[in-house]
Motif scaffolding. Structure first.
Motif, PDB file in Angstrom:
ATOM      1  N   PRO A 140       0.682  -1.421   0.257  1.00 51.85           N
ATOM      2  CA  PRO A 140       0.338   0.215  -0.307  1.00 51.85           C
ATOM      3  C   PRO A 140       0.803   1.484   0.218  1.00 51.85           C
ATOM      4  O   PRO A 140       0.438   2.411  -0.301  1.00 51.85           O
ATOM      5  CB  PRO A 140      -0.740  -0.098   1.741  1.00 51.85           C
ATOM      6  CG  PRO A 140      -1.316  -1.400   1.836  1.00 51.85           C
ATOM      7  CD  PRO A 140       0.434  -2.245   1.427  1.00 51.85           C
ATOM      8  N   ASN A 141       1.494   1.830   0.557  1.00 51.55           N
ATOM      9  CA  ASN A 141       2.941   2.651   0.537  1.00 51.55           C
ATOM     10  C   ASN A 141       3.410   2.833  -0.513  1.00 51.55           C
ATOM     11  O   ASN A 141       3.564   4.018  -1.211  1.00 51.55           O
ATOM     12  CB  ASN A 141       3.837   2.321   1.820  1.00 51.55           C
ATOM     13  CG  ASN A 141       4.036   1.951   3.164  1.00 51.55           C
ATOM     14  OD1 ASN A 141       2.992   0.998   3.867  1.00 51.55           O
ATOM     15  ND2 ASN A 141       3.172   3.114   3.766  1.00 51.55           N
ATOM     16  N   VAL A 142       4.094   1.571  -1.891  1.00 52.05           N
ATOM     17  CA  VAL A 142       3.782   1.716  -2.880  1.00 52.05           C
ATOM     18  C   VAL A 142       3.239   2.764  -3.441  1.00 52.05           C
ATOM     19  O   VAL A 142       2.989   2.993  -4.389  1.00 52.05           O
ATOM     20  CB  VAL A 142       4.270   0.897  -3.608  1.00 52.05           C
ATOM     21  CG1 VAL A 142       5.709   0.873  -5.073  1.00 52.05           C
ATOM     22  CG2 VAL A 142       6.356   0.276  -2.493  1.00 52.05           C
ATOM     23  N   VAL A 143       1.775   2.051  -3.454  1.00 48.20           N
ATOM     24  CA  VAL A 143       1.074   2.180  -3.922  1.00 48.20           C
ATOM     25  C   VAL A 143       0.055   3.596  -4.012  1.00 48.20           C
ATOM     26  O   VAL A 143       0.175   4.099  -5.098  1.00 48.20           O
ATOM     27  CB  VAL A 143      -0.331   1.294  -3.881  1.00 48.20           C
ATOM     28  CG1 VAL A 143      -1.430   2.218  -4.662  1.00 48.20           C
ATOM     29  CG2 VAL A 143      -0.109  -0.182  -4.389  1.00 48.20           C
ATOM     30  N   VAL A 144       0.476   4.403  -2.631  1.00 51.85           N
ATOM     31  CA  VAL A 144       0.438   5.709  -2.494  1.00 51.85           C
ATOM     32  C   VAL A 144       0.983   6.490  -3.089  1.00 51.85           C
ATOM     33  O   VAL A 144       1.125   6.950  -3.458  1.00 51.85           O
ATOM     34  CB  VAL A 144      -0.334   5.569  -1.015  1.00 51.85           C
ATOM     35  CG1 VAL A 144       0.200   7.415  -0.864  1.00 51.85           C
ATOM     36  CG2 VAL A 144      -1.746   4.707  -0.229  1.00 51.85           C
ATOM     37  N   THR A 145       2.287   6.350  -2.931  1.00 57.46           N
ATOM     38  CA  THR A 145       3.306   7.193  -3.061  1.00 57.46           C
ATOM     39  C   THR A 145       3.537   6.794  -4.516  1.00 57.46           C
ATOM     40  O   THR A 145       3.576   8.699  -5.031  1.00 57.46           O
ATOM     41  CB  THR A 145       4.915   6.201  -3.545  1.00 57.46           C
ATOM     42  OG1 THR A 145       5.224   6.605  -1.548  1.00 57.46           O
ATOM     43  CG2 THR A 145       5.927   7.568  -3.313  1.00 57.46           C
ATOM     44  N   LEU A 146       3.158   5.818  -6.133  1.00 59.45           N
ATOM     45  CA  LEU A 146       3.366   6.446  -7.631  1.00 59.45           C
ATOM     46  C   LEU A 146       2.105   7.022  -7.833  1.00 59.45           C
ATOM     47  O   LEU A 146       2.088   7.866  -8.751  1.00 59.45           O
ATOM     48  CB  LEU A 146       3.631   4.601  -7.381  1.00 59.45           C
ATOM     49  CG  LEU A 146       4.959   4.434  -8.140  1.00 59.45           C
ATOM     50  CD1 LEU A 146       5.680   5.054  -9.159  1.00 59.45           C
ATOM     51  CD2 LEU A 146       5.703   4.072  -7.050  1.00 59.45           C
ATOM     52  N   ARG A 147       0.905   6.069  -7.022  1.00 61.63           N
ATOM     53  CA  ARG A 147      -0.008   6.809  -7.176  1.00 61.63           C
ATOM     54  C   ARG A 147      -0.398   8.381  -7.274  1.00 61.63           C
ATOM     55  O   ARG A 147      -0.381   9.355  -8.264  1.00 61.63           O
ATOM     56  CB  ARG A 147      -1.301   6.933  -6.374  1.00 61.63           C
ATOM     57  CG  ARG A 147      -2.505   6.835  -7.053  1.00 61.63           C
ATOM     58  CD  ARG A 147      -4.162   6.480  -5.800  1.00 61.63           C
ATOM     59  NE  ARG A 147      -3.530   7.532  -4.684  1.00 61.63           N
ATOM     60  CZ  ARG A 147      -4.530   7.046  -3.413  1.00 61.63           C
ATOM     61  NH1 ARG A 147      -5.692   6.052  -3.714  1.00 61.63           N
ATOM     62  NH2 ARG A 147      -4.217   7.853  -2.655  1.00 61.63           N
ATOM     63  N   GLU A 148       0.293   8.852  -6.459  1.00 67.37           N
ATOM     64  CA  GLU A 148       0.336  10.542  -5.964  1.00 67.37           C
ATOM     65  C   GLU A 148       1.992  11.131  -7.360  1.00 67.37           C
ATOM     66  O   GLU A 148       1.333  12.128  -7.571  1.00 67.37           O
ATOM     67  CB  GLU A 148       1.010  11.062  -4.718  1.00 67.37           C
ATOM     68  CG  GLU A 148      -0.054  10.490  -3.550  1.00 67.37           C
ATOM     69  CD  GLU A 148      -1.567  10.979  -3.811  1.00 67.37           C
ATOM     70  OE1 GLU A 148      -1.333  12.473  -4.227  1.00 67.37           O
ATOM     71  OE2 GLU A 148      -2.652  10.390  -3.897  1.00 67.37           O
ATOM     72  N   GLY A 149       2.338  10.588  -7.244  1.00 60.09           N
ATOM     73  CA  GLY A 149       3.748  10.947  -8.487  1.00 60.09           C
ATOM     74  C   GLY A 149       2.391  10.667 -10.303  1.00 60.09           C
ATOM     75  O   GLY A 149       3.335  12.007 -10.558  1.00 60.09           O
ATOM     76  N   THR A 150       2.139   9.990 -10.125  1.00 55.48           N
ATOM     77  CA  THR A 150       0.856  10.094 -11.172  1.00 55.48           C
ATOM     78  C   THR A 150       0.544  11.569 -11.584  1.00 55.48           C
ATOM     79  O   THR A 150       0.257  11.715 -13.269  1.00 55.48           O
ATOM     80  CB  THR A 150       0.590   8.514 -11.406  1.00 55.48           C
ATOM     81  OG1 THR A 150       1.416   7.238 -11.333  1.00 55.48           O
ATOM     82  CG2 THR A 150      -0.331   8.637 -13.488  1.00 55.48           C
ATOM     83  N   ARG A 151      -0.369  11.209 -10.444  1.00 58.74           N
ATOM     84  CA  ARG A 151      -1.469  12.299 -10.371  1.00 58.74           C
ATOM     85  C   ARG A 151      -0.799  13.954 -10.650  1.00 58.74           C
ATOM     86  O   ARG A 151      -1.412  15.313 -10.892  1.00 58.74           O
ATOM     87  CB  ARG A 151      -2.367  12.668  -9.152  1.00 58.74           C
ATOM     88  CG  ARG A 151      -3.250  11.466  -8.345  1.00 58.74           C
ATOM     89  CD  ARG A 151      -3.629  11.650  -7.251  1.00 58.74           C
ATOM     90  NE  ARG A 151      -4.306  10.860  -7.134  1.00 58.74           N
ATOM     91  CZ  ARG A 151      -5.392  11.045  -6.038  1.00 58.74           C
ATOM     92  NH1 ARG A 151      -4.533  11.002  -4.485  1.00 58.74           N
ATOM     93  NH2 ARG A 151      -6.519   9.276  -5.626  1.00 58.74           N
ATOM     94  N   ALA A 152       1.248  13.931 -10.295  1.00 56.14           N
ATOM     95  CA  ALA A 152       1.454  15.055 -10.868  1.00 56.14           C
ATOM     96  C   ALA A 152       2.124  14.962 -11.873  1.00 56.14           C
ATOM     97  O   ALA A 152       2.865  16.206 -12.086  1.00 56.14           O
ATOM     98  CB  ALA A 152       2.655  15.084  -9.673  1.00 56.14           C
ATOM     99  N   LEU A 153       1.706  14.448 -12.379  1.00 55.26           N
ATOM    100  CA  LEU A 153       2.455  14.320 -13.784  1.00 55.26           C
ATOM    101  C   LEU A 153       2.377  15.754 -14.630  1.00 55.26           C
ATOM    102  O   LEU A 153       0.840  16.041 -14.634  1.00 55.26           O
ATOM    103  CB  LEU A 153       2.076  13.013 -14.887  1.00 55.26           C
ATOM    104  CG  LEU A 153       2.770  11.542 -14.870  1.00 55.26           C
ATOM    105  CD1 LEU A 153       1.934  10.167 -15.275  1.00 55.26           C
ATOM    106  CD2 LEU A 153       3.570  11.958 -14.517  1.00 55.26           C
ATOM    107  N   ASP A 154       3.150  16.051 -15.998  1.00 54.62           N
ATOM    108  CA  ASP A 154       3.370  17.024 -16.160  1.00 54.62           C
ATOM    109  C   ASP A 154       2.045  17.198 -17.691  1.00 54.62           C
ATOM    110  O   ASP A 154       2.352  16.308 -18.521  1.00 54.62           O
ATOM    111  CB  ASP A 154       3.702  18.046 -17.025  1.00 54.62           C
ATOM    112  CG  ASP A 154       3.583  19.299 -17.400  1.00 54.62           C
ATOM    113  OD1 ASP A 154       2.658  19.311 -18.211  1.00 54.62           O
ATOM    114  OD2 ASP A 154       5.097  19.810 -17.600  1.00 54.62           O
TER     115      ASP A 154
END
Length: 258
Positions: A140-154
């Protein structure tokens, strides 16, 4: 003070010795406290070093350290691979993210000990159950981190890739992956720090080798010197991984800001 070109200043040279100086102070305080208490519950640094040397000569340290590191490597690869894929998927698809967000929050808040016990009850006291427990705790920690990173994509870069018809693979490689790399490094660094602590609990509860098993054995014998010797050895290896792998990766991930 004026620093000559190519010659390190006295202040910068002094800063470089801070870590070594800090360690010497810590060892000195430890030695003083051990001599003052004169108790087996607080052995001196030399006593711990003697135990550590004995474990190295006997090969026990390498055996148990190798068992723990192998579990750490397998669990880390599985958790990072599955977590990254799921994180990107949820970040790119809001409807899926909305549906599975409750699942992610649920697994984030379930105590690690509960998951470990359930895995051992359901799958038996085997290696597969041990690795599964670690992966489920970290996922779950990896999912949350990468999900937030994907949301921040340009979004502008994504639209440009679509306009030039990059295709999914090329877009992932040249547009999405470089932007997600800092988030991946952060998840990986935190992952190692979390996984090895969970592995110790897993080994205490249901394995017959590994650092956790050996620490539990020393605890039953009230052998504090053995506990500290194995702790220092394992922390040293984890710190070496940090210096050799994660710090260079972090430098590379932040290079674009310079």
């Amino acid at each position: 003070m004026i620093a000559l070109p190519g010659v390190p200043s006295l202040r910068s040279s002094f800063y470089r010795i801070y870590p070594a100086l800090s360690m010497l102070v810590l060892l000195g305080l430890w030695h003083i406290a051990a001599n003052a208490t004169a108790s087996a519950t607080l052995p001196s640094p030399s006593a711990v070093l003697t135990v550590l040397a004995g474990e190295v000569r006997s090969g026990n340290l390498f055996h148990h350290l190798g068992a723990t590191l192998s579990r750490l490597a397998v669990s880390f690869v599985l958790a990072m691979s599955l977590g990254s894929a799921l994180g990107v998927l949820l970040g790119r698809h809001p409807h899926l993210d909305r549906f599975f967000d409750v699942w992610v929050m649920l697994f984030l808040n379930v105590p690690a000990l509960v998951i470990i016990i359930l895995c051992y009850v359901w799958f038996g006291l085997g290696e597969a159950a041990a690795v599964t427990a670690v992966v489920v705790n970290k996922l779950p920690n990896v999912v949350v981190t990468l999900r937030e990173g994907t949301r921040a994509l340009d979004r502008n870069l994504l639209e440009m890739a679509e306009s030039y018809r990059f295709g999914r693979i090329k877009t992932l490689r040249h547009v999405i992956a470089p932007q997600l790399f800092p988030f991946f490094v952060a998840a990986a660094r935190n992952g190692v720090a979390l996984i090895w602590k969970i592995i110790l609990v897993v080994e205490i509860l249901g394995r017959s080798d590994g650092m956790g098993y050996q620490l539990h054995l020393f605890f039953q014998l009230f052998d504090v010197a053995g506990i500290l010797a194995y702790t220092i050895a394992f922390v040293g290896v984890i710190q070496l991984i940090e210096w050799a792998i994660f710090q260079p990766l972090e430098t590379r991930a932040m290079r674009w800001r310079r």
